[in-house]
Write an enzyme that holds these catalytic residues in place. Structure first.
Site, PDB file in Angstrom:
ATOM      1  N   ILE A   1      18.690  35.592 -35.533  1.00  0.00           N
ATOM      2  CA  ILE A   1      17.311  35.918 -35.922  1.00  0.00           C
ATOM      3  C   ILE A   1      17.445  35.843 -37.620  1.00  0.00           C
ATOM      4  O   ILE A   1      18.328  36.603 -37.899  1.00  0.00           O
ATOM      5  CB  ILE A   1      16.558  37.321 -35.412  1.00  0.00           C
ATOM      6  CG1 ILE A   1      15.185  37.374 -35.872  1.00  0.00           C
ATOM      7  CG2 ILE A   1      17.286  38.501 -36.061  1.00  0.00           C
ATOM      8  CD1 ILE A   1      14.330  38.529 -35.256  1.00  0.00           C
TER       9      ILE A   1
ATOM     10  N   GLY B   1      20.684  36.527 -31.834  1.00  0.00           N
ATOM     11  CA  GLY B   1      19.506  35.972 -31.065  1.00  0.00           C
ATOM     12  C   GLY B   1      19.663  34.815 -30.307  1.00  0.00           C
ATOM     13  O   GLY B   1      19.325  34.234 -29.431  1.00  0.00           O
TER      14      GLY B   1
ATOM     15  N   ASP C   1      21.165  35.171 -26.972  1.00  0.00           N
ATOM     16  CA  ASP C   1      19.991  35.350 -26.242  1.00  0.00           C
ATOM     17  C   ASP C   1      19.462  34.066 -25.856  1.00  0.00           C
ATOM     18  O   ASP C   1      19.117  33.778 -24.364  1.00  0.00           O
ATOM     19  CB  ASP C   1      18.754  36.032 -26.760  1.00  0.00           C
ATOM     20  CG  ASP C   1      19.048  37.616 -27.185  1.00  0.00           C
ATOM     21  OD1 ASP C   1      19.081  38.442 -26.267  1.00  0.00           O
ATOM     22  OD2 ASP C   1      19.508  37.994 -28.326  1.00  0.00           O
TER      23      ASP C   1
END
Length: 270
Positions: free
Chosen positions: A66, A121, A124
């Site tokens: 992110i 992220g 993820d």
């Protein structure tokens, strides 16, 4: 093809190549990234000509996770009221979660090709993919723990089903780096390639092999595998019986059997 600010998307030979395209920012996930990936995967789901998907990152690294500028922007929107801050943050987190749920729920197989950094992220994201491959220079890290937070966009929910609970806890609690050889050993990736060029060649070869199969059969296989993550074996057996009661009537079955009998390569409609 639609133009995107955080991605470059191409469709070739029934394979959608979704490339994170912010190499100057180490492919950090900015606000546009989270919105655009939902639109991209809606298009993929709606487009029968797409039979497999490859996700990659432009430049030397897959993604640094992110964008910190985005986090700073969110912090700037916080007020003094704890309740309203909590409401805002919960809504924001759920919106980000939906971005990777769109990848997870995609009807088509999604293959991640990882080189260099795959951090925060980015873990993820690849956890929401069907298969993961990397080059020998890849580095993986569940970095959120070092930022004073628990990962909240899917890693802690999906990755334990990929690498196992004990190893998952070690990586989540320590945030340590995992090199390519260890990633292969623990099952985080399916295969390691010597360099980025070999990685892309290898992943696209696998994607082409999948794209040549019956799209009805591939979609059904993915649906059943995803369903079994959250259901008992007898539930899964009942579901596939109901599913195939319809899907076995597909023309693809006749085409596949005829090709097998004649020792020819089958060609399936979209």
């Amino acid at each position: 093809m639609t133009e995107y600010s955080a991605f470059k998307v191409e469709l070739t030979d029934n394979i959608a190549h979704v490339q994170i395209n912010r190499p100057e920012k180490v492919n950090a996930m900015n606000a546009a990234f989270w919105e655009e990936i939902i639109a991209i995967f809606q298009w993929i789901d709606d487009t029968d000509a797409v039979r497999a998907v490859v996700i990659s990152g432009a430049g030397k690294h897959f993604s640094a996770g992110i964008d910190l500028m985005m986090l700073a922007s969110l912090a700037g929107q916080m007020g003094k009221d704890v309740g309203r801050n909590a409401r805002f943050l919960r809504s924001t987190i759920q919106r980000l979660q939906a971005s990777f749920t769109a990848v997870d729920k995609c009807r088509k197989p999604v293959l991640a090709a990882v080189q260099g950094y795959c951090i925060g992220g980015a873990i993820d994201l690849i956890s929401a993919c069907d298969m993961r491959y990397c080059s020998s220079d890849a580095q993986f890290s569940i970095k959120e723990i070092d930022m004073g937070m628990a990962a909240d966009v899917g890693t802690l929910q999906r990755l334990p089903r990929i690498i196992g609970d004990g190893m998952m806890r070690e990586l989540a609690f320590t945030g340590r780096n995992v090199a390519a050889d260890e990633a292969l050993r623990i099952g985080l990736v399916n295969r390691v390639y010597d360099d980025q060029a070999a990685l892309m060649d290898g992943v696209f070869a696998i994607a082409r092999e999948i794209a040549a199969k019956s799209p009805i059969a591939v979609a059904g296989t993915k649906e059943m595998l995803s369903y079994m993550r959250d259901h008992r074996i007898d539930d899964g057996l009942d579901y596939i019986a109901t599913w195939n009661a319809a899907m076995l009537q597909s023309e693809d079955l006749r085409v596949a059997v005829a090709a097998h009998m004649s020792k020819q390569k089958p060609t399936f409609a979209d």
